[in-house]
Design a protein around this motif. Structure first.
Motif, PDB file in Angstrom:
ATOM      1  N   VAL A  58       0.696  -1.082  -0.093  1.00 25.24           N
ATOM      2  CA  VAL A  58       0.124  -0.106  -0.077  1.00 25.24           C
ATOM      3  C   VAL A  58       0.745   1.401  -0.019  1.00 25.24           C
ATOM      4  CG1 VAL A  58      -2.219  -1.036   0.880  1.00 25.24           C
ATOM      5  CG2 VAL A  58      -0.152  -0.184   2.550  1.00 25.24           C
ATOM      6  N   GLU A  59       2.194   1.170   0.381  1.00 21.62           N
ATOM      7  CA  GLU A  59       3.059   2.366   0.299  1.00 21.62           C
ATOM      8  C   GLU A  59       3.768   2.516  -0.791  1.00 21.62           C
ATOM      9  OE1 GLU A  59       5.220   1.805   4.046  1.00 21.62           O
ATOM     10  OE2 GLU A  59       3.603   1.718   5.385  1.00 21.62           O
ATOM     11  N   GLY A  60       3.703   1.477  -1.721  1.00 17.70           N
ATOM     12  CA  GLY A  60       4.184   1.567  -2.979  1.00 17.70           C
ATOM     13  C   GLY A  60       5.503   0.723  -3.061  1.00 17.70           C
ATOM     14  N   PHE A  61       6.045   0.337  -1.974  1.00 20.44           N
ATOM     15  CA  PHE A  61       7.263  -0.801  -1.894  1.00 20.44           C
ATOM     16  C   PHE A  61       7.063  -1.725  -2.347  1.00 20.44           C
ATOM     17  CE2 PHE A  61       7.945   2.803   1.120  1.00 20.44           C
ATOM     18  CZ  PHE A  61       9.023   3.134   0.733  1.00 20.44           C
ATOM     19  N   PRO A  62       8.051  -2.738  -3.063  1.00 18.71           N
ATOM     20  CA  PRO A  62       7.810  -4.086  -3.512  1.00 18.71           C
ATOM     21  C   PRO A  62       7.500  -4.763  -2.295  1.00 18.71           C
ATOM     22  CG  PRO A  62       9.923  -3.145  -4.390  1.00 18.71           C
ATOM     23  CD  PRO A  62       9.411  -2.163  -3.485  1.00 18.71           C
ATOM     24  N   ARG A  63       6.606  -5.828  -2.636  1.00 17.84           N
ATOM     25  CA  ARG A  63       6.300  -6.783  -1.685  1.00 17.84           C
ATOM     26  C   ARG A  63       7.526  -7.740  -1.107  1.00 17.84           C
ATOM     27  NH1 ARG A  63       0.635  -9.253  -3.449  1.00 17.84           N
ATOM     28  NH2 ARG A  63       1.307 -10.710  -1.732  1.00 17.84           N
ATOM     29  N   ALA A  64       7.657  -7.868   0.037  1.00 20.70           N
ATOM     30  CA  ALA A  64       8.589  -8.516   0.550  1.00 20.70           C
ATOM     31  C   ALA A  64       8.171  -9.995   0.835  1.00 20.70           C
ATOM     32  CB  ALA A  64       9.028  -7.880   2.148  1.00 20.70           C
ATOM     33  N   ASP A  65       7.097 -10.327   0.803  1.00 22.02           N
ATOM     34  CA  ASP A  65       6.434 -11.793   0.905  1.00 22.02           C
ATOM     35  C   ASP A  65       6.501 -12.619  -0.278  1.00 22.02           C
ATOM     36  OD1 ASP A  65       4.579 -10.133  -0.205  1.00 22.02           O
ATOM     37  OD2 ASP A  65       2.959 -11.487   0.754  1.00 22.02           O
ATOM     38  N   ILE A  66       7.086 -12.188  -1.580  1.00 21.85           N
ATOM     39  CA  ILE A  66       6.883 -12.869  -2.730  1.00 21.85           C
ATOM     40  C   ILE A  66       8.429 -12.617  -3.414  1.00 21.85           C
ATOM     41  CG2 ILE A  66       4.529 -12.863  -2.973  1.00 21.85           C
ATOM     42  CD1 ILE A  66       4.859 -10.366  -4.845  1.00 21.85           C
ATOM     43  N   ASP A  67       8.785 -13.597  -4.252  1.00 20.91           N
ATOM     44  CA  ASP A  67      10.196 -13.437  -5.219  1.00 20.91           C
ATOM     45  C   ASP A  67       9.631 -12.757  -6.472  1.00 20.91           C
ATOM     46  OD1 ASP A  67      12.067 -13.791  -6.804  1.00 20.91           O
ATOM     47  OD2 ASP A  67      12.217 -15.905  -6.408  1.00 20.91           O
ATOM     48  N   LEU A  68       9.809 -11.402  -6.353  1.00 18.08           N
ATOM     49  CA  LEU A  68       9.433 -10.678  -7.357  1.00 18.08           C
ATOM     50  C   LEU A  68       9.996 -11.030  -8.779  1.00 18.08           C
ATOM     51  CD1 LEU A  68       9.530  -7.187  -5.966  1.00 18.08           C
ATOM     52  CD2 LEU A  68       7.493  -8.312  -6.593  1.00 18.08           C
ATOM     53  N   TYR A  69      11.008 -11.475  -8.822  1.00 14.17           N
ATOM     54  CA  TYR A  69      11.610 -11.927 -10.151  1.00 14.17           C
ATOM     55  C   TYR A  69      10.760 -13.341 -10.555  1.00 14.17           C
ATOM     56  CZ  TYR A  69      14.874 -13.839 -13.460  1.00 14.17           C
ATOM     57  OH  TYR A  69      15.689 -14.162 -14.670  1.00 14.17           O
ATOM     58  N   GLN A  70      10.523 -14.113  -9.810  1.00 15.53           N
ATOM     59  CA  GLN A  70       9.863 -15.334 -10.030  1.00 15.53           C
ATOM     60  C   GLN A  70       8.494 -14.923 -10.679  1.00 15.53           C
ATOM     61  OE1 GLN A  70       9.390 -18.250  -7.253  1.00 15.53           O
ATOM     62  NE2 GLN A  70       8.854 -19.965  -8.608  1.00 15.53           N
ATOM     63  N   VAL A  71       7.895 -14.071 -10.069  1.00  6.00           N
ATOM     64  CA  VAL A  71       6.505 -13.787 -10.317  1.00  6.00           C
ATOM     65  C   VAL A  71       6.651 -13.105 -11.782  1.00  6.00           C
ATOM     66  CG1 VAL A  71       4.549 -12.324  -9.773  1.00  6.00           C
ATOM     67  CG2 VAL A  71       5.603 -13.827  -8.182  1.00  6.00           C
ATOM     68  N   ARG A  72       7.360 -12.129 -12.137  1.00  2.11           N
ATOM     69  CA  ARG A  72       7.543 -11.242 -13.390  1.00  2.11           C
ATOM     70  C   ARG A  72       7.887 -12.351 -14.164  1.00  2.11           C
ATOM     71  NH1 ARG A  72       6.948  -5.784 -13.680  1.00  2.11           N
ATOM     72  NH2 ARG A  72       7.855  -6.116 -15.426  1.00  2.11           N
ATOM     73  N   THR A  73       8.708 -13.181 -14.008  1.00  2.60           N
ATOM     74  CA  THR A  73       9.193 -14.090 -15.227  1.00  2.60           C
ATOM     75  C   THR A  73       7.859 -15.169 -15.436  1.00  2.60           C
ATOM     76  OG1 THR A  73      11.343 -14.222 -14.474  1.00  2.60           O
ATOM     77  CG2 THR A  73      10.858 -16.074 -15.893  1.00  2.60           C
ATOM     78  N   ALA A  74       7.149 -15.500 -14.434  1.00  2.00           N
ATOM     79  CA  ALA A  74       5.913 -16.329 -14.805  1.00  2.00           C
ATOM     80  C   ALA A  74       4.850 -15.617 -15.483  1.00  2.00           C
ATOM     81  CB  ALA A  74       5.561 -16.991 -13.489  1.00  2.00           C
ATOM     82  N   ARG A  75       4.878 -14.543 -15.109  1.00  2.00           N
ATOM     83  CA  ARG A  75       3.728 -13.735 -15.905  1.00  2.00           C
ATOM     84  C   ARG A  75       3.977 -13.459 -17.296  1.00  2.00           C
ATOM     85  NH1 ARG A  75       1.820  -8.697 -11.977  1.00  2.00           N
ATOM     86  NH2 ARG A  75       0.495  -9.962 -10.419  1.00  2.00           N
ATOM     87  N   HIS A  76       5.616 -13.070 -17.484  1.00  2.00           N
ATOM     88  CA  HIS A  76       5.978 -13.042 -18.845  1.00  2.00           C
ATOM     89  C   HIS A  76       5.798 -14.218 -19.787  1.00  2.00           C
ATOM     90  CE1 HIS A  76       8.478 -11.859 -22.177  1.00  2.00           C
ATOM     91  NE2 HIS A  76       9.247 -12.830 -22.006  1.00  2.00           N
ATOM     92  N   ASN A  77       6.198 -15.496 -19.054  1.00  4.20           N
ATOM     93  CA  ASN A  77       5.928 -16.795 -20.015  1.00  4.20           C
ATOM     94  C   ASN A  77       4.406 -17.093 -20.314  1.00  4.20           C
ATOM     95  OD1 ASN A  77       8.830 -17.033 -19.757  1.00  4.20           O
ATOM     96  ND2 ASN A  77       8.710 -18.400 -18.008  1.00  4.20           N
ATOM     97  N   ILE A  78       3.718 -16.855 -19.278  1.00  4.73           N
ATOM     98  CA  ILE A  78       2.160 -17.070 -19.402  1.00  4.73           C
ATOM     99  C   ILE A  78       1.817 -16.028 -20.783  1.00  4.73           C
ATOM    100  CG2 ILE A  78      -0.060 -16.697 -18.512  1.00  4.73           C
ATOM    101  CD1 ILE A  78       1.043 -17.567 -16.028  1.00  4.73           C
ATOM    102  N   ILE A  79       2.128 -14.586 -20.662  1.00  5.14           N
ATOM    103  CA  ILE A  79       1.431 -13.724 -21.698  1.00  5.14           C
ATOM    104  C   ILE A  79       2.036 -14.223 -23.108  1.00  5.14           C
ATOM    105  CG2 ILE A  79       2.063 -11.396 -22.474  1.00  5.14           C
ATOM    106  CD1 ILE A  79       1.742 -10.746 -19.455  1.00  5.14           C
ATOM    107  N   CYS A  80       3.454 -14.653 -23.117  1.00  7.20           N
ATOM    108  CA  CYS A  80       3.981 -15.218 -24.243  1.00  7.20           C
ATOM    109  C   CYS A  80       3.427 -16.541 -24.638  1.00  7.20           C
ATOM    110  CB  CYS A  80       5.404 -15.683 -24.045  1.00  7.20           C
ATOM    111  SG  CYS A  80       6.532 -14.024 -23.962  1.00  7.20           S
ATOM    112  N   LEU A  81       2.934 -17.369 -23.945  1.00 11.95           N
ATOM    113  CA  LEU A  81       2.142 -18.483 -24.275  1.00 11.95           C
ATOM    114  C   LEU A  81       0.819 -18.198 -24.860  1.00 11.95           C
ATOM    115  CD1 LEU A  81       3.046 -21.151 -21.558  1.00 11.95           C
ATOM    116  CD2 LEU A  81       3.681 -20.934 -23.858  1.00 11.95           C
ATOM    117  N   GLN A  82      -0.078 -16.974 -24.047  1.00 11.11           N
ATOM    118  CA  GLN A  82      -1.232 -16.700 -24.636  1.00 11.11           C
ATOM    119  C   GLN A  82      -1.211 -15.844 -26.053  1.00 11.11           C
ATOM    120  OE1 GLN A  82      -2.354 -14.089 -21.191  1.00 11.11           O
ATOM    121  NE2 GLN A  82      -3.502 -15.760 -20.374  1.00 11.11           N
TER     122      GLN A  82
END
Length: 163
Positions: free
Chosen positions: A13-37
């Motif tokens: 909510v304060e605009g900082f990257p979430r510390a409870d998730i692996d941002l690199y892994q989420v962004r890579t997974a989202r990118h792969n899903i979008i490419c497949l779509q």
């Protein structure tokens, strides 16, 4: 994991990257899903175009077949049917002579043989052999007019079953 899908924010909510998730892994997974779509959309577009072409060709083929059938029907309706053989000799006293067949008659139908399925004189010989002693329907063109002749192939004093 932890409620992160394709659309959830990756910042708190304060605009900082979430510390409870692996941002690199989420962004890579989202990118792969979008490419497949995107790949799926492109492939589905190719399939759709191929189906349109297939149906267009089939429609053209059907229209062509209908036009050919109509043209064939019209050609059969108008005028005389197409002869496939001509009588060049009739032996006196033969089954052919007794049936009324004459020299220069143009044969249009000889039993089941007609201009569409005639290949050679062996076709007529086969029909004659299978019809020995039984009447055959023969259609000829004589003097520009269509004439039906009843011909019964049978043994006689001369050569063959017709003469």
């Amino acid at each position: 994991q932890k409620g992160v899908g394709m659309n959830e924010p990756l910042v708190d909510v304060e605009g900082f990257p979430r510390a409870d998730i692996d941002l690199y892994q989420v962004r890579t997974a989202r990118h792969n899903i979008i490419c497949l779509q995107n790949d799926h959309k492109a492939l589905m577009k190719e399939v759709e175009e191929a189906l349109h072409q297939l149906h267009a060709r089939e429609k053209e083929k059907q229209a062509k077949d209908e036009a050919e059938a109509l043209a064939e029907a019209r050609s059969q309706e108008q005028g005389q049917p197409r002869p496939f053989a001509r009588v060049n000799e009739v032996t006196p006293g033969s089954p052919a002579s007794l049936s009324g067949l004459q020299v220069d008659d143009e044969i249009v139908e000889f039993g089941s043989v007609n201009a569409h399925n005639f290949q050679n004189l062996q076709n007529i010989a086969t029909v004659v052999q299978h019809s020995e002693g039984r009447p055959l329907s023969v259609t000829v063109i004589r003097g520009g007019k269509k004439v039906h002749v009843g011909l019964t192939p049978k043994r006689w004093a001369g050569k063959g079953l017709l003469g």
